[in-house]
Design an enzyme around this catalytic site. Structure first.
Site, PDB file in Angstrom:
ATOM      1  N   ILE A 113       4.748  40.184 -25.277  1.00 14.27           N
ATOM      2  CA  ILE A 113       4.414  41.606 -25.093  1.00 14.27           C
ATOM      3  C   ILE A 113       3.039  41.787 -24.498  1.00 14.27           C
ATOM      4  CG2 ILE A 113       5.928  42.529 -26.877  1.00 14.27           C
ATOM      5  CD1 ILE A 113       3.663  42.363 -28.826  1.00 14.27           C
ATOM      6  N   GLY A 114       2.334  40.726 -24.315  1.00 12.90           N
ATOM      7  CA  GLY A 114       1.024  40.916 -23.702  1.00 12.90           C
ATOM      8  C   GLY A 114       0.394  39.583 -23.396  1.00 12.90           C
ATOM      9  N   GLY A 154      -6.999  37.177 -22.076  1.00 18.21           N
ATOM     10  CA  GLY A 154      -7.810  35.993 -21.850  1.00 18.21           C
ATOM     11  C   GLY A 154      -7.721  35.043 -23.032  1.00 18.21           C
ATOM     12  N   GLY A 161      -5.075  34.543 -24.985  1.00 17.16           N
ATOM     13  CA  GLY A 161      -3.783  33.913 -25.162  1.00 17.16           C
ATOM     14  C   GLY A 161      -2.694  34.961 -25.076  1.00 17.16           C
ATOM     15  N   VAL A 193       0.524  37.255 -26.485  1.00 18.53           N
ATOM     16  CA  VAL A 193       0.965  37.884 -27.719  1.00 18.53           C
ATOM     17  C   VAL A 193       2.483  38.040 -27.670  1.00 18.53           C
ATOM     18  CG1 VAL A 193       0.734  39.872 -29.226  1.00 18.53           C
ATOM     19  CG2 VAL A 193      -1.197  39.146 -27.841  1.00 18.53           C
ATOM     20  N   LYS A 219      -0.160  35.934 -31.993  1.00 17.07           N
ATOM     21  CA  LYS A 219      -1.030  35.649 -30.851  1.00 17.07           C
ATOM     22  C   LYS A 219      -1.197  34.150 -30.747  1.00 17.07           C
ATOM     23  CE  LYS A 219      -4.502  38.053 -28.914  1.00 17.07           C
ATOM     24  NZ  LYS A 219      -5.613  38.953 -28.893  1.00 17.07           N
ATOM     25  N   ASP A 247     -16.835  42.050 -29.408  1.00 19.81           N
ATOM     26  CA  ASP A 247     -16.016  42.334 -28.219  1.00 19.81           C
ATOM     27  C   ASP A 247     -15.298  43.672 -28.407  1.00 19.81           C
ATOM     28  OD1 ASP A 247     -14.973  41.963 -25.720  1.00 19.81           O
ATOM     29  OD2 ASP A 247     -13.339  40.655 -26.373  1.00 19.81           O
TER      30      ASP A 247
END
Lengths: 205, 1083
Positions: free
Chosen positions: B110-111, B114, B116, B118, B133, B227
């Site tokens: 699903i995603g 940077g 890794g 998901v 993840k 972040d």
């Protein structure tokens, strides 16, 4: 060596006049499984295909995925690609891209609850639009120009640039460059031909 | 051996566009090389119909998509495709279906970030859906990193907070590290804003408040996120549909640092993170940051939510890092001061100046987020198809669209009635689209669509208000927007009253004598007439008609004289360039137009599809079409559309008589003569070569012989006539004689000129006797040339000068670039360099004299010359095709570059990065004048001219177009300059220079005196004077207060080609005579 640098070097080798390359034609190179030709293809058309996807509503990550799918299809199909009299290489790429974009939206419709999209994806209405004339297409030819630039001498390039790109009167250009108008047209013809080769539009072989 | 026979036409055509194969092309080329016949064919029509050529000629434009990181990634990955097709890199959902990872079965990807990929996954035993993840392998190569990562994850796993995504597991299976998180429906705020656009203040503050609460919890447990960014804030909803924000990826940022330190920032093919949200101190020392770095990043995130883009959007990563240290981003539009205060405090450069804790921020944001977020169901149920099914009830009625700030009372008239909008708040703007009034509240960033609909039950009309994107829809009689307690805007619909014939009011002020004859007005009278026309389309037009036309004789004779036989004649008659008479043209339906001065019109009535004009003298005329001409603005009003036309007011203005008309004639010694004249008259009706102007001066008749003069020129602008008389004797006594008429808009002069044996022959007619001319000898003071001139090897075509004039860069047509050092009066050549390139297009030197920019024909890149060595190199930064106009900003930090296609961009001087673009000059193929660009002294305003032949003024900060001067003829070369204060401009026109007031967009005085084309113009440092260079070998200095010539700088032996003014007012000029000169500053 990173892929990026590799791609760059490939241009340098192919571009230099000391290597009158056997595969200066993009299509010829692709059919001959020339690794450099593939890199040039991707470098040239990748951004265009990506823009096609983004312009039709795909998110950036999805667009990047669809670009991969388009190039997979191109890799499989390029051996059999024969341009129709009215068709073009770019048109062929567009057909593939359009189908992959459609696939993407169909997939999305089947998965309405995927994380990252609450709305049911809709196939955009403008999908069937022609791919011509966009700024992305304009930039394509400029990328191709940059690729073929090292193939020509400064004067030839000047002649081409001023006559074709800037639509300046041939007489003025010829005077400034100390060329005959005849020579201007030859310069123009050679560069346009080389450009078509680089774009894969040299269908008159 | 070339073939002697010409190729077939189709082959030649294919040759022209490069469509022959290589062998055929060379064969044709060998023939074309020497064939004169083929060249004429190639030069022929239709040469460039080719699609490829057309595409090449398209102006290069920015393809924003192609600049995205994902695009670069796609290209790099695709390049590896033919071999890499089967590698794990291309894991697709289909592959994932079969994949399991430890206790989890991966369902779909699903995603990808940077960090890794998901996956949506399900616990194989518990059947619980989770998000997994999988960390990219290279993230955890170092065992110490693994330990640290585990420790962080462990800490994060202990946090149980409604605004932090719960991490339920972290494990390793098949050599892959992965995290297991709770499964949430929704999307991250980056995607959310990309789809929704900037959020309302309330919503943005609410989201950030929730994130702050989550981060407060992390900080309390000693964890710094490091972040914080929109894509790490995930928006989901609670059971009631209320949006909940959860913080993602706590503890993961350490991995970033680890990799960055070891591998550098740009690993091959690696998609790099962005520095859009990084705190200044974090960029310098990433490991030493504390919770206050999160506050800064959250501030940047709030900025993103409000503005729809990151604070330093559009810059390179390196520039962003620097900007976080030094710059304050522009405030997001439409945000209140209170919220801005919070934002600024969050984003304070110094950690000590930020909020003390996330908790404080949450508290401060509470009041702005106080409005409970709209229930999520509204957004979800928003039917997208609504936009397509938009009712077109009024679509046919309001056909025009305009956007303008609403101020006062605005009425939109429709056949059903009037929309009335009453506001005194300048934050509202409106436009009309397909029958809907779109009302924009710029303060609150909300938009309302107002439309009137007819109720089905009683047939009454009611106002429907909708808010797009927010499903607010209501039907109402009056719609009010309040700011606090004050009503900021009120809108309602006024139903048209039952068919009332609107009387055509008129307020004629006929000037007739008792016998009904028109009394001739004083010759210097000017009538101002306001005319209001309401059409059935709902457009109300109020025009101010200024009638300059002298009116003589009776109305009837006048009307008769104006009946012309064709519409074309009507417009010819209108003379739009000269202020223009305010007249109505009435189509009599017979091909005849009747032209009537507006001030003669008493009433206009619409009767039975005929238009009846009643004139002041009682005459009535019928017609079909009414036309108005006011200056260049010509409009026709079809009778069927005209509801009423009202002559609102007439006002006769008589200018005060000019004080003590006098004539001064001054000739410098030795021929000194000073005459003061009380009055004179120009009488001659036919004046030609060798003929005389007859002037009556103080009762004495003077007849200066025209053949005494070298040159006589007559020109006019805006009602001022200039007659320039240049006495003979060569340039030693050169100067201008000028008869100037101060303000006679109604004096009718017509003239014809022809060159005969180098003499200009004039025929001047005047049917008016008037007073108030002045005749004056101009240009007596010539400042001395300072210092010596410097010699080049060829014609100087380009010149750029540092602010203090100490460094001067020139380019000569033998392709040599020269750097001169000027010490007050002495030029010293620092170096010269022969360029390999045949043609230089533009040249710039920054005000401090440190950086050069060169634009070369045929190159996409700009070049620079090393000012120490003269070495010329290509700048890799800031591609710009076909550039020509180049200039640095006064602070030297930015530069403007303009290209032949009409593109103008403001760029960062260091990086070449585009800061702003100024669209507007774009034009199709054709003759394209070389573009020009200039800055005001504060760098705030810029003036540009380009491919579309217009001159435009812009705000350099927000790229807003402030003014546009009318397009000029494409065949003429014009040169422009912007006053230091940015309020006036100079535009050259042949041998003259026109002053423009950029505030009003009106032209002012014109500067006449040059005897040949002007080639450059510039302002003095204080804006009080200007200097122009000309092909007449002179430069002239002008007093801008009076428009008079102060001095003529003579010394160049050939055309002056370029000029520059230094900060102390010295003038540097270069010429075809190969010299460079410096002139003293005018006093």
């Amino acid at each position: 060596m990173s892929t990026r640098n590799f791609v760059k070097d490939a241009f340098v080798i192919l571009g230099s006049e000391s290597h009158p390359s056997t595969s200066s034609s993009l299509l010829g190179g692709l059919r001959a499984h020339d690794r450099h030709a593939w890199n040039r293809l991707v470098e040239l058309y990748g951004p265009l295909i990506y823009s096609w996807c983004r312009g039709r509503g795909l998110q950036s990550a999805d667009a990047a995925d669809v670009v991969q799918e388009v190039f997979r299809s191109v890799a499989r199909g390029v051996q059999d690609f024969r341009p129709a009299p009215t068709g073009s290489f770019r048109g062929w790429l567009w057909t593939i891209a359009r189908n992959r974009i459609l696939d993407f939206f169909r997939r999305r419709q089947r998965e309405p609850n995927a994380l990252g999209g609450e709305r049911v994806a809709e196939i955009p209405e403008r999908l069937e639009d022609s791919e011509q004339g966009s700024s992305a297409a304009g930039n394509l030819v400029r990328r191709a120009l940059a690729m073929i630039r090292p193939d020509f001498s400064e004067t030839t390039w000047q002649a081409f640039w001023r006559v074709v790109m800037e639509d300046q009167p041939t007489k003025d250009v010829a005077r400034d460059l100390a060329m005959t108008v005849n020579a201007l047209y030859i310069a123009k013809s050679r560069i346009l031909r080389r450009l078509r080769e680089a774009l894969g539009e040299d269908c008159l072989e | 051996m070339p073939t002697l026979t010409c190729p077939r036409a189709d082959r030649l055509l294919a040759f022209r566009t490069g469509q022959l194969n290589r062998r055929d092309l060379e064969e044709v080329a060998a023939h074309v090389e020497t064939c004169a016949v083929c060249v004429t064919v190639l030069e022929g029509e239709g040469a460039d119909q080719d699609a490829l050529v057309q595409e090449l000629r398209q102006a290069p434009s920015r393809d924003e998509f192609a600049e995205e990181t994902d695009c670069r990634r796609a290209v790099v990955q695709a390049a590896a495709l033919p071999e890499g097709d089967d590698t794990a890199d291309g894991r697709t959902p289909a592959d994932a279906e079969a994949t399991s990872l430890g206790k989890y079965q991966l369902l779909e990807k699903i995603g990808q970030g940077g960090m890794g990929a998901v996956f949506k996954a399900v616990h194989t035993l518990l059947k619980r859906t989770v998000a997994v993840k999988v960390l990219a392998p290279h993230r955890l190569t170092d065992p110490r990193a693994v330990t640290r990562f585990r420790r962080e994850i462990e800490a994060a796993g202990r946090l149980d907070h409604p605004h932090i995504v719960r991490t339920s597991d972290a494990d390793e299976a098949d050599g892959q590290h992965f995290l297991v998180m709770e499964w949430l429906g929704g999307q991250d705020l980056y995607k959310y804003v990309c789809e929704q656009g900037p959020l309302s203040t309330a919503r943005a503050c609410d989201f950030i408040r929730q994130a702050a609460l989550g981060l407060q919890c992390a900080h309390e447990h000693g964890m710094v996120h490091r972040d914080v960014k929109p894509s790490n804030l995930f928006r989901t909803t609670d059971a009631h549909g209320k949006p909940i924000i959860k913080v993602l990826d706590l503890g993961l940022a350490l991995l970033h640092d680890n990799v960055d330190v070891e591998k550098g920032l740009t690993g091959a093919g690696q998609v790099m993170g962005t520095f859009d949200y990084i705190a200044p101190e974090q960029a310098l020392e990433s490991h030493a940051v504390d919770s206050r770095a999160d506050i800064y990043s959250l501030g940047c995130t709030l900025y993103f939510l409000l503005a729809g883009k990151a604070p330093f959007h559009g810059r390179t990563e390196a520039q962003k890092l620097l900007a976080h240290q030094l710059e304050t981003p522009p405030a997001p539009p439409g945000v209140s001061h209170e919220v801005l205060d919070v934002l600024n405090k969050m984003m304070a450069k110094s950690p000590a100046q930020r909020f003390g804790s996330m908790g404080d921020i949450a508290k401060r944001l509470e009041r702005f987020a106080g409005v409970p977020s709209a229930p999520e169901t509204v957004t979800k149920e928003m039917p997208r198809r609504r936009s397509r099914r938009r009712t077109i009830l009024l679509a046919a009625l309001v056909l025009f669209a305009l956007t303008a700030a609403v101020f006062g009372v605005i009425r939109f008239t429709t056949p059903e009635g009037d929309y009335v909008i009453d506001t005194d708040d300048p934050d509202f703007a409106f436009s009309v689209r397909k029958g809907t009034i779109v009302l924009e509240d710029r303060n609150q960033k909300r938009t309302y669509n107002l439309k009137v609909i007819q109720k089905t039950d009683d047939g009454e009309w009611t106002l429907e208000v909708r808010e797009p994107g927010n499903d607010l829809a209501m039907k109402t009689d009056a719609f009010t927007i309040k700011r606090g307690e004050t009503v900021a805007l009120k809108a309602w619909f006024e139903r048209k009253q039952a068919d009332v014939r609107i009387p055509l009011a008129a307020k004629p002020t006929p000037h007739v004598d008792p016998k009904g004859k028109e009394v001739p007005q004083p010759t210097n009278a000017r009538s101002v007439v306001f005319l209001e026309i309401t059409t059935k389309l709902g457009v109300q037009v109020r025009v101010e008609v200024v009638d300059y036309r002298l009116f003589e004789g009776t109305t009837n004779t006048y009307l008769r004289s104006l009946v012309s036989t064709a519409a074309a004649d009507f417009w010819k008659e209108a003379e739009p360039h000269d202020g223009g008479p305010g007249r109505l043209g009435l189509d009599l339906g017979t091909g005849l137009y009747l032209l009537i001065p507006v001030r003669q019109v008493k009433t206009i009535e619409a009767l039975d599809k005929q238009h009846v004009l009643t004139l002041a003298d009682g005459t009535r005329q019928q017609g079909k079409l009414v036309t108005t001409a006011v200056g260049k603005d010509k409009r026709s009003w079809n009778l069927a559309e005209v509801k009423s036309a009202t002559v609102l007011a007439q006002d006769f203005v008589t200018p005060a008589p000019t004080a003590s008309p006098k004539m001064r004639l001054t000739i410098p010694a030795p021929h000194s003569l000073d005459l003061r004249l009380a009055s004179y008259q120009v009488q001659s009706a036919g004046l030609g070569f060798g003929q005389k102007i007859k002037m009556t001066v103080n009762g004495e008749t003077l007849t200066p012989d025209l053949s005494d003069f070298d040159k006589v020129s007559v020109s006019s602008s805006k009602g001022q006539w200039h007659i320039g008389l240049t006495p003979p004797g060569g340039k030693e006594t050169a100067g201008n004689w000028e008869i100037r008429h101060p303000s006679s808009g109604f004096a009718r002069w017509s003239l014809a000129g022809a060159m005969r044996n180098g003499w200009q022959v004039l025929i001047v007619y005047s049917n008016v006797s008037t007073t108030g001319f002045t005749l004056e000898k101009l240009g007596a003071r010539v400042p001395p040339i300072v210092g010596t001139s410097a010699e080049h090897s060829d014609i100087v075509t380009h010149l750029a000068c540092s602010r203090d004039g100490s460094k001067i860069l020139t380019y000569t047509s033998d392709q040599v670039l020269w750097l001169w050092e000027l010490d007050q009066a002495t030029f010293k050549l620092a170096w010269k360099t022969k360029l390999q390139h045949p043609m230089l297009r533009g040249i710039a030197l920054d005000p401090a004299g440190r950086v050069t920019l060169l634009a070369l024909a045929g190159s996409s890149n700009l070049y620079q010359a090393d000012l120490q060595t003269g070495e010329v190199s290509e700048r890799r930064k800031g591609r710009h095709d076909g550039s020509s106009g180049l200039v640095f900003s006064p602070d030297g930090r930015r530069y403007l570059v303009a290209d032949f296609y009409g593109g103008v961009s403001l760029r960062d001087a260091l990086e070449g990065e585009v800061l702003r673009q100024f669209p507007g000059h774009t034009a199709g193929p054709g003759v394209r004048p070389a573009p020009q660009v200039c800055f005001s002294q504060d760098g705030e305003r810029i003036l540009t001219s380009g491919a579309d032949h217009t001159v435009r003024l812009w705000n350099s900060t927000n790229a807003q177009e402030l003014n546009k001067l009318p397009a000029f003829a494409s065949t003429k070369k014009r040169f422009i300059a912007l006053a230091p204060d940015g309020k006036h401009a100079l535009v050259s026109q042949d041998s003259g220079v026109q002053i423009w007031d950029l505030t009003t967009g009106k032209s002012g005085a014109s500067l006449h005196g040059h005897k040949d084309h002007v080639t450059a113009v510039a302002y003095g440092p204080d804006g009080a004077w200007a200097v122009s260079a000309s092909q007449d070998k002179t430069l002239r200095i002008w007093d801008l207060g009076t428009g008079k010539e102060l001095a003529s700088l003579e010394g160049h032996a050939d055309d002056v080609t370029c000029l520059a003014v230094t900060s102390d007012g010295r003038i540097v000029s270069a010429s075809r005579d190969k010299t460079l000169r410096v002139w003293a500053a005018p006093k």
